[in-house]
Design a protein around this motif. Structure first.
Motif: not given
Length: 655
Positions: A111-115, A135-153
């Motif tokens: 639905p976000p892609s259609i909107v 021509d272009r659309m929003l695609s749901p993807e998975r990405e790696v996130e390193v912004d964790l509390y432990e990494n902030r330390l």
């Protein structure tokens, strides 16, 4: 007036955060240690000689405490491999996100892609009767996130460790520079007359005894720099670039699975705990207030030691035995000066003939520590705005390394003295002067200031005037060339030979007459006695001009040592130490100032630190940066070489 400015700082209300107000930990600990020794001497009423023996430099214990490996350094070295592993191979998690991609890369239409497609016509490839071709659309993807509390330390540890190691390198560099100047100080003192610099030998001797520490300081500096380089390399890691480094983390660690069970992150947690411990567990306002009070009291005692050492360096002798804390009267070069300490106020008062001539204020605020030219200029402007009525020398903690980072014009303002003011000074009654337990020059620059207070009145009073009637003054000036006529009477311009002095005395006494009523005149015996006493006093004062301001010796033939110049100035030389001194009149303000002539121009930019190194205490007025026979007026700061050399590096320095 100045007390109103420094009172907020001295009361401690501005010391809730010590960063930027007080200097580095080495200077702080050394100053506090010196201050505690002075307080102990004052409490038990020790003789003044024990205060003179207190060294104004970093002692063995403080130096060793700085050079040895600190617990946080050892912890960084131990846990650095694990911190590096976390930074380059961090734990992460997958999170869902919508990303704008070409249609060919679409996997699922949501639905976000259609909107998004309906609201953005620029993403359409073509408009069709039954709809649009995207021509272009929003695609749901998975990405790696390193912004964790432990990494902030981990990222925060990289920043804090590099900052801490940079401070440690600066501390060790300061200790090393103090030891590395041994040869310079030995050459400097050896080039002086034997009567000067006697006490300075003891300070240099203490440094010479610790010469093996210089190699230790170099090795420790290399180790710290190597460790800092390894930590700085972590700034190219994914963790340092991928987390929010401004997030508030607090000091207490959260209990997380990673920090408890993953080996790499356990080491990160241990390093964090060591960092928090090194900062001190008690950071309450009350603890900071006590720390500030110790610093203020220590700096007062440190400045007291410097002033007493400065008098001792000039060969001043206490008239009567005194105890620490009591006013002490010095005899120095035929002048009597009293140093009157004020316990707890940070103010030392210098008096001459019971009249105050200068106030020395200990200001425990590191004016140049910020390294920012605008900030330093603002603080100096606020200091000078106090506008004291009595000449005031403000001593504040500062190092040469801090001043050398500032622009030339600001650097000149951070270090002034009565004889060497900055170009923008212009008749102000306040001079800021930096002092440090890492610089032996602190004693030298204070001794030079005391020398100015002693010698300036003596050498600028030439020629000495004796009041008398116009007719008699004209007759005296016509008979003897060592007397000249001035509006108030006569002035002595050179030292008369014994036969010239005897002839003048005979002439004065020949002009005496008793009361004669038949001639209608009264007695002038008292007037002639006063005249001759004045001439003898003027001759004695002129004779005193031949006493060397450098070594204190007097010539065997004083009439040959003094050379009149133009009736309003003189030049004298010393046969013992080859010094030359004279009085000069400023072409701009017409005021007279004394100079101690030295050989050779400054060559380098003539800031206060280079003047210390080149001239030591053997200076009254600052020389021109380009011509050694031209001097800078200490009253209006005009250089006699301004018209001849408009490109002088000092005179053209502007804020």
């Amino acid at each position: 007036m100045l007390g109103r400015y420094v009172a907020p700082d001295r009361s401690g209300r501005k010391f809730t955060d010590l960063d930027g107000i007080v200097p580095d930990i080495v200077t702080r600990e050394a100053v506090v240690a010196i201050g505690e020794r002075v307080a102990d001497l004052a409490a038990r009423g020790a003789p003044l000689s024990e205060l003179i023996d207190v060294s104004p430099l970093v002692d063995d214990q403080a130096a060793w405490g700085t050079l040895r490996q600190q617990p946080l350094e050892a912890a960084i070295e131990e846990h650095l491999p694990y911190l590096r592993a976390v930074c380059f191979r961090p734990a992460a998690r997958l999170r869902s996100t919508n990303r704008l991609v070409p249609v060919a890369r679409m996997r699922t239409v949501t639905p976000p892609s259609i909107v998004r497609l309906a609201a953005h016509s620029e993403d359409w490839a073509a408009l069709r009767p039954d709809g649009v071709r995207p021509d272009r659309m929003l695609s749901p993807e998975r990405e790696v996130e390193v912004d964790l509390y432990e990494n902030r330390l981990a990222a925060r540890l990289v920043d804090e460790s590099s900052r801490y190691l940079a401070g440690r390198a600066a501390q060790i560099r300061g200790i090393e520079s103090m030891f590395s100047g041994i040869e310079h100080y030995i050459d400097d003192i050896a080039g002086r007359h034997w009567k000067s610099g006697l006490r300075l030998w003891s300070l240099v001797g203490e440094l010479f005894d610790r010469e093996d520490w210089q190699e230790l300081a170099r090795l420790r500096l290399a180790e710290v720099e190597l460790l800092r380089t390894a930590v700085m390399a972590l700034r190219s890691s994914p963790v340092w670039a991928g987390v929010n480094r401004r997030a508030a983390l607090g000091s207490a660690l959260r209990s997380t699975n990673l920090l408890a069970s993953e080996d790499r992150y356990r080491h990160v947690a241990e390093l964090w705990r060591e960092l928090v411990t090194s900062r001190g567990a008690d950071q309450s306002a009350n603890a900071l207030m006590k720390q500030a009070e110790r610093w203020v009291a220590g700096f007062d005692g440190f400045c007291w030691v410097l002033v007493v050492r400065a008098f001792d360096e000039l060969g001043a002798v206490a008239v009567t035995p005194v105890r620490v804390g009591e006013p002490v009267t010095y005899s120095i070069g035929g002048t009597t000066m009293t140093l009157r300490p004020s316990t707890g106020s940070g103010v030392l008062l210098l008096e001459q003939d019971s009249a105050p001539v200068m106030r020395i204020v200990a200001l425990p605020h590191a004016l140049s520590a910020s390294g920012n030219a605008d900030t330093v200029s603002t603080q100096l402007d606020a200091l000078i705005a106090a506008a004291p009525e009595l000449p005031t020398l403000v001593l504040y903690p500062g190092t040469q390394e801090e001043r050398q980072k500032l622009p030339e014009a600001v650097r000149l303002r951070t270090y002034e003295s009565p004889g060497t003011p900055a170009p923008q000074h212009r008749d102000l009654m306040l001079w800021p002067m930096p002092v440090s337990p890492l610089e032996i020059d602190s004693v030298i620059r204070l001794a030079r200031t005391v020398r100015w207070l002693v010698e300036q009145p003596r050498l600028t009073s030439y020629p000495h005037t004796v009041p008398c009637g116009a007719a008699l003054a004209a007759e005296l000036a016509a008979k003897w060339d060592w007397l000249v006529r001035v509006p108030a009477g006569v002035a002595v311009i050179r030292i008369p030979a014994p036969h010239e002095r005897a002839a003048a005395e005979t002439f004065v006494w020949a002009n005496r007459h008793e009361t004669a009523r038949f001639r209608g005149r009264g007695s002038n015996v008292a007037e002639m006695e006063t005249l001759w006493q004045g001439i003898e006093r003027a001759v004695a004062d002129t004779l005193d001009l031949t006493r060397c301001p450098r070594c204190g010796s007097s010539p065997a033939r004083p009439e040959r040592a003094l050379e009149p110049r133009g009736g309003s100035g003189f030049r004298a030389t010393c046969g013992d130490c080859d010094a030359a001194w004279e009085s000069r009149s400023c072409a701009s303000c017409r005021r007279t100032y004394p100079v101690l002539v030295t050989a050779g121009p400054m060559i380098e930019f003539p800031d206060g630190d280079r003047i210390d190194r080149r001239y030591g205490i053997d200076l009254l007025a600052a020389p021109c940066a380009t011509r050694d026979r031209i001097f800078i007026c200490p009253w209006c700061t005009s250089c006699g070489n301004e018209t001849a050399s408009p490109n002088c590096v000092r005179c053209t320095a502007t804020v």
